[in-house]
Design a protein around this motif. Structure first.
Motif, mmCIF file in Angstrom:
data_model
loop_
_atom_site.group_PDB
_atom_site.id
_atom_site.type_symbol
_atom_site.label_atom_id
_atom_site.label_comp_id
_atom_site.label_asym_id
_atom_site.label_seq_id
_atom_site.Cartn_x
_atom_site.Cartn_y
_atom_site.Cartn_z
ATOM 1 N N GLN A 57 101.622 70.283 -27.723
ATOM 2 C CA GLN A 57 102.261 70.409 -28.839
ATOM 3 C C GLN A 57 102.291 71.505 -29.831
ATOM 4 O O GLN A 57 103.274 71.925 -30.434
ATOM 5 C CB GLN A 57 101.361 69.119 -29.676
ATOM 6 N N VAL A 58 100.957 72.309 -29.564
ATOM 7 C CA VAL A 58 101.097 73.349 -30.360
ATOM 8 C C VAL A 58 101.869 74.456 -29.653
ATOM 9 O O VAL A 58 102.478 75.275 -30.496
ATOM 10 C CB VAL A 58 99.578 74.119 -30.434
ATOM 11 N N VAL A 59 102.027 74.625 -28.441
ATOM 12 C CA VAL A 59 102.866 75.318 -27.501
ATOM 13 C C VAL A 59 104.335 75.275 -28.153
ATOM 14 O O VAL A 59 105.176 75.911 -28.361
ATOM 15 C CB VAL A 59 102.803 75.411 -26.145
ATOM 16 N N GLY A 60 104.369 73.849 -28.348
ATOM 17 C CA GLY A 60 106.124 73.458 -28.618
ATOM 18 C C GLY A 60 106.269 73.774 -30.000
ATOM 19 O O GLY A 60 107.671 74.125 -30.495
ATOM 20 N N ARG A 61 105.399 74.219 -30.864
ATOM 21 C CA ARG A 61 105.515 74.815 -32.271
ATOM 22 C C ARG A 61 105.486 75.975 -32.295
ATOM 23 O O ARG A 61 106.078 76.710 -33.278
ATOM 24 C CB ARG A 61 104.590 74.181 -33.295
ATOM 25 N N SER A 62 104.882 76.917 -31.309
ATOM 26 C CA SER A 62 104.586 78.140 -31.521
ATOM 27 C C SER A 62 104.914 78.887 -30.125
ATOM 28 O O SER A 62 106.253 78.778 -29.541
ATOM 29 C CB SER A 62 103.432 78.433 -31.861
ATOM 30 N N SER A 63 103.852 79.102 -29.257
ATOM 31 C CA SER A 63 104.195 79.680 -28.088
ATOM 32 C C SER A 63 102.704 79.828 -27.418
ATOM 33 O O SER A 63 101.799 79.533 -28.246
ATOM 34 C CB SER A 63 104.914 81.166 -28.196
ATOM 35 N N PHE A 64 102.674 80.293 -26.064
ATOM 36 C CA PHE A 64 101.549 80.317 -25.403
ATOM 37 C C PHE A 64 100.544 81.081 -26.148
ATOM 38 O O PHE A 64 99.218 80.881 -26.294
ATOM 39 C CB PHE A 64 101.522 80.670 -23.855
ATOM 40 N N ASP A 65 100.944 82.353 -26.552
ATOM 41 C CA ASP A 65 100.065 83.331 -27.008
ATOM 42 C C ASP A 65 99.469 83.049 -28.261
ATOM 43 O O ASP A 65 98.574 83.254 -28.637
ATOM 44 C CB ASP A 65 101.080 84.934 -27.131
ATOM 45 N N ASP A 66 100.179 82.067 -28.881
ATOM 46 C CA ASP A 66 99.661 81.716 -30.226
ATOM 47 C C ASP A 66 98.762 80.549 -30.156
ATOM 48 O O ASP A 66 98.406 79.838 -31.272
ATOM 49 C CB ASP A 66 100.993 81.548 -31.084
ATOM 50 N N VAL A 67 98.489 79.981 -29.091
ATOM 51 C CA VAL A 67 97.769 78.492 -29.027
ATOM 52 C C VAL A 67 96.366 79.123 -29.613
ATOM 53 O O VAL A 67 95.811 79.986 -29.105
ATOM 54 C CB VAL A 67 97.793 78.136 -27.708
ATOM 55 N N SER A 68 96.123 78.391 -30.831
ATOM 56 C CA SER A 68 94.892 78.595 -31.276
ATOM 57 C C SER A 68 93.546 77.637 -30.682
ATOM 58 O O SER A 68 93.873 76.502 -30.972
ATOM 59 C CB SER A 68 94.894 78.341 -32.695
ATOM 60 N N ILE A 69 92.525 78.192 -30.033
ATOM 61 C CA ILE A 69 91.706 77.051 -29.425
ATOM 62 C C ILE A 69 90.931 76.664 -30.686
ATOM 63 O O ILE A 69 90.712 75.376 -30.574
ATOM 64 C CB ILE A 69 90.713 78.048 -28.574
ATOM 65 N N ASP A 70 90.915 76.964 -31.769
ATOM 66 C CA ASP A 70 90.172 76.710 -32.658
ATOM 67 C C ASP A 70 91.017 75.558 -33.186
ATOM 68 O O ASP A 70 90.418 74.299 -33.716
ATOM 69 C CB ASP A 70 89.806 77.441 -34.017
ATOM 70 N N ASP A 71 92.408 75.713 -33.597
ATOM 71 C CA ASP A 71 92.900 74.585 -34.011
ATOM 72 C C ASP A 71 93.092 73.396 -32.879
ATOM 73 O O ASP A 71 93.261 72.232 -33.480
ATOM 74 C CB ASP A 71 94.591 75.027 -34.264
ATOM 75 N N VAL A 72 93.290 73.454 -31.829
ATOM 76 C CA VAL A 72 93.151 72.492 -30.764
ATOM 77 C C VAL A 72 91.979 71.653 -30.830
ATOM 78 O O VAL A 72 91.808 70.296 -31.069
ATOM 79 C CB VAL A 72 93.578 73.015 -29.110
ATOM 80 N N ALA A 73 90.895 72.394 -30.965
ATOM 81 C CA ALA A 73 89.461 71.661 -31.126
ATOM 82 C C ALA A 73 89.666 70.877 -32.261
ATOM 83 O O ALA A 73 89.055 69.664 -32.356
ATOM 84 C CB ALA A 73 88.358 72.882 -30.859
ATOM 85 N N ALA A 74 90.081 71.493 -33.515
ATOM 86 C CA ALA A 74 89.818 70.819 -34.818
ATOM 87 C C ALA A 74 90.725 69.413 -34.559
ATOM 88 O O ALA A 74 90.381 68.315 -35.208
ATOM 89 C CB ALA A 74 90.261 71.654 -35.933
ATOM 90 N N ALA A 75 91.695 69.524 -34.159
ATOM 91 C CA ALA A 75 93.014 68.459 -34.208
ATOM 92 C C ALA A 75 92.066 67.523 -33.343
ATOM 93 O O ALA A 75 92.539 66.288 -33.608
ATOM 94 C CB ALA A 75 94.055 68.708 -33.549
ATOM 95 N N ALA A 129 108.772 75.474 -27.059
ATOM 96 C CA ALA A 129 107.866 75.338 -25.680
ATOM 97 C C ALA A 129 108.869 76.018 -24.474
ATOM 98 O O ALA A 129 108.309 76.656 -23.658
ATOM 99 C CB ALA A 129 107.797 73.731 -25.701
ATOM 100 N N TYR A 130 110.345 75.669 -24.623
ATOM 101 C CA TYR A 130 110.989 75.945 -23.602
ATOM 102 C C TYR A 130 111.073 77.807 -23.509
ATOM 103 O O TYR A 130 110.848 78.248 -22.298
ATOM 104 C CB TYR A 130 112.335 75.559 -23.576
ATOM 105 N N LEU A 131 111.210 78.173 -24.482
ATOM 106 C CA LEU A 131 111.450 79.744 -24.693
ATOM 107 C C LEU A 131 109.987 80.193 -24.254
ATOM 108 O O LEU A 131 109.948 81.278 -23.401
ATOM 109 C CB LEU A 131 111.733 80.002 -26.244
ATOM 110 N N SER A 132 109.012 79.645 -24.549
ATOM 111 C CA SER A 132 107.653 80.391 -24.061
ATOM 112 C C SER A 132 107.553 79.990 -22.812
ATOM 113 O O SER A 132 106.694 80.950 -22.177
ATOM 114 C CB SER A 132 106.483 79.909 -25.097
ATOM 115 N N LEU A 133 108.105 78.997 -22.086
ATOM 116 C CA LEU A 133 107.598 78.975 -20.775
ATOM 117 C C LEU A 133 108.846 79.726 -19.913
ATOM 118 O O LEU A 133 108.044 80.441 -18.978
ATOM 119 C CB LEU A 133 108.022 77.501 -20.565
ATOM 120 N N VAL A 134 109.973 80.150 -20.262
ATOM 121 C CA VAL A 134 110.783 80.900 -19.642
ATOM 122 C C VAL A 134 110.740 82.340 -19.927
ATOM 123 O O VAL A 134 111.591 83.105 -19.190
ATOM 124 C CB VAL A 134 112.205 80.226 -19.246
ATOM 125 N N ARG A 135 110.556 82.825 -21.283
ATOM 126 C CA ARG A 135 110.715 83.981 -21.636
ATOM 127 C C ARG A 135 109.598 85.027 -21.273
ATOM 128 O O ARG A 135 109.389 85.938 -22.221
ATOM 129 C CB ARG A 135 111.304 84.007 -22.949
#
Lengths: 200, 200
Positions: A23-41, A104-110
């Motif tokens: 979900q986080v990647v879908g809103r931003s990109s792989f580089d921007d996945v914040s481990i803290d945000d995922v843990a908090a969620a 999510a798509y852009l971050s996967l293929v680009r």
């Protein structure tokens, strides 16, 4: 007041964390996945997340694999259709997926998957699986296809990827169905050129 | 003993460092460029390198731009040839470049440029310039081409990129000239399909 905390098994917890990562990647990109945000969620600590995924990279690879599975599942086709119709349905579903899961798509293929070889491998494997699925969906076995046909189909998948990205970037400049038709014709021309095959 | 140290101007020093960076990338990848190695090869300190390029990223972007220029220069074609011959010459030079600069090419096109948006932009711009050059080389103006033709040519460049990567990976399984012919035919078919254009 007593709060009930759900106790998840190890596998359920891993699946929940991967799902949040997708979900986080879908809103931003792989580089921007914040481990803290995922843990908090997930309502857990950062260190507990690292208990399930030893490194940030392990977590991102699991998320990339889940994204790739999501893409492949969303673009699966009805095997009862005629091969040519299946190809068209697959392309329509592909573009619909790209449109609905833009980031999510852009971050996967680009290349936003980073210079990380493990993420690059997920990306390569996804392109390869797409190529095999398309050729087999048309009724031609991948394993026995001549090397030039395999090269052509894999390159055609890259063609479809860039066409999808350009279509998104064009913001309605080109109709979805024109991209579908273009990709369909391109594959049919390539198969005819490389192996005298006709899309059934 | 007196050692003569060459005193370079700021621009000469920058160019020297970029050139060393391109060589290092050519042997490995963007991710593996070691700032320390580049500084050592130039005979300067790490901190002096950072005087010319404030961050590692600034340095890598300059190196990526130089790599892209190298690719574009190496694949430039003879304008006195007929358009169809120019296309073929461009494709031959492209594959020869890819073959001789394997690692640099892979790292430029395979997302090994990292999730860095600045590097991604260099990559996008290179793909775009390649697309424009190819269409204009055939005598068709990019600016006045219909959106679907532009999308098709950009996607065809992605097709050629993957074909080059697959060709390299196949290690002689497919002949260079077969890849050239396939790419040539693919573009000709695409132009006919999208705009009823014939490669002159």
């Amino acid at each position: 007041m007593v709060r009930t905390r759900t106790r998840l098994t190890r596998e359920q917890r891993r699946a929940q964390l991967i799902d949040l990562g997708v979900q986080v990647v879908g809103r931003s990109s792989f580089d921007d996945v914040s481990i803290d945000d995922v843990a908090a969620a997930a309502g857990i600590s950062r260190s507990l997340l690292f208990h399930y995924f030893p490194t940030r990279r392990d977590f991102l690879v699991a998320v990339a694999e889940a994204s790739a599975e999501e893409l492949l599942a969303a673009t699966d086709t009805d095997p009862s259709l005629r091969p040519g119709e299946r190809l068209r349905q697959g392309l329509e579903r592909y573009l619909d997926y790209v449109g609905s899961r833009r980031e999510a798509y852009l971050s996967l293929v680009r290349g936003a998957t980073g210079g990380d070889p493990a993420l690059q491998e997920v990306f390569d494997r996804t392109r390869q699986r797409n190529a095999e699925r398309v050729l087999e969906g048309l009724g031609f076995a991948w394993a026995s296809a001549p090397p030039l046909v395999r090269l052509a189909v894999r390159s055609w998948v890259a063609f479809v990827e860039e066409a999808s990205v350009s279509w998104l970037a064009g913001d309605g400049e080109v109709a979805r169905d024109d991209v579908v038709t273009l990709a369909e014709q391109a594959l049919s021309d390539l198969l005819e050129r490389t192996a005298d095959l006709t899309v059934p």
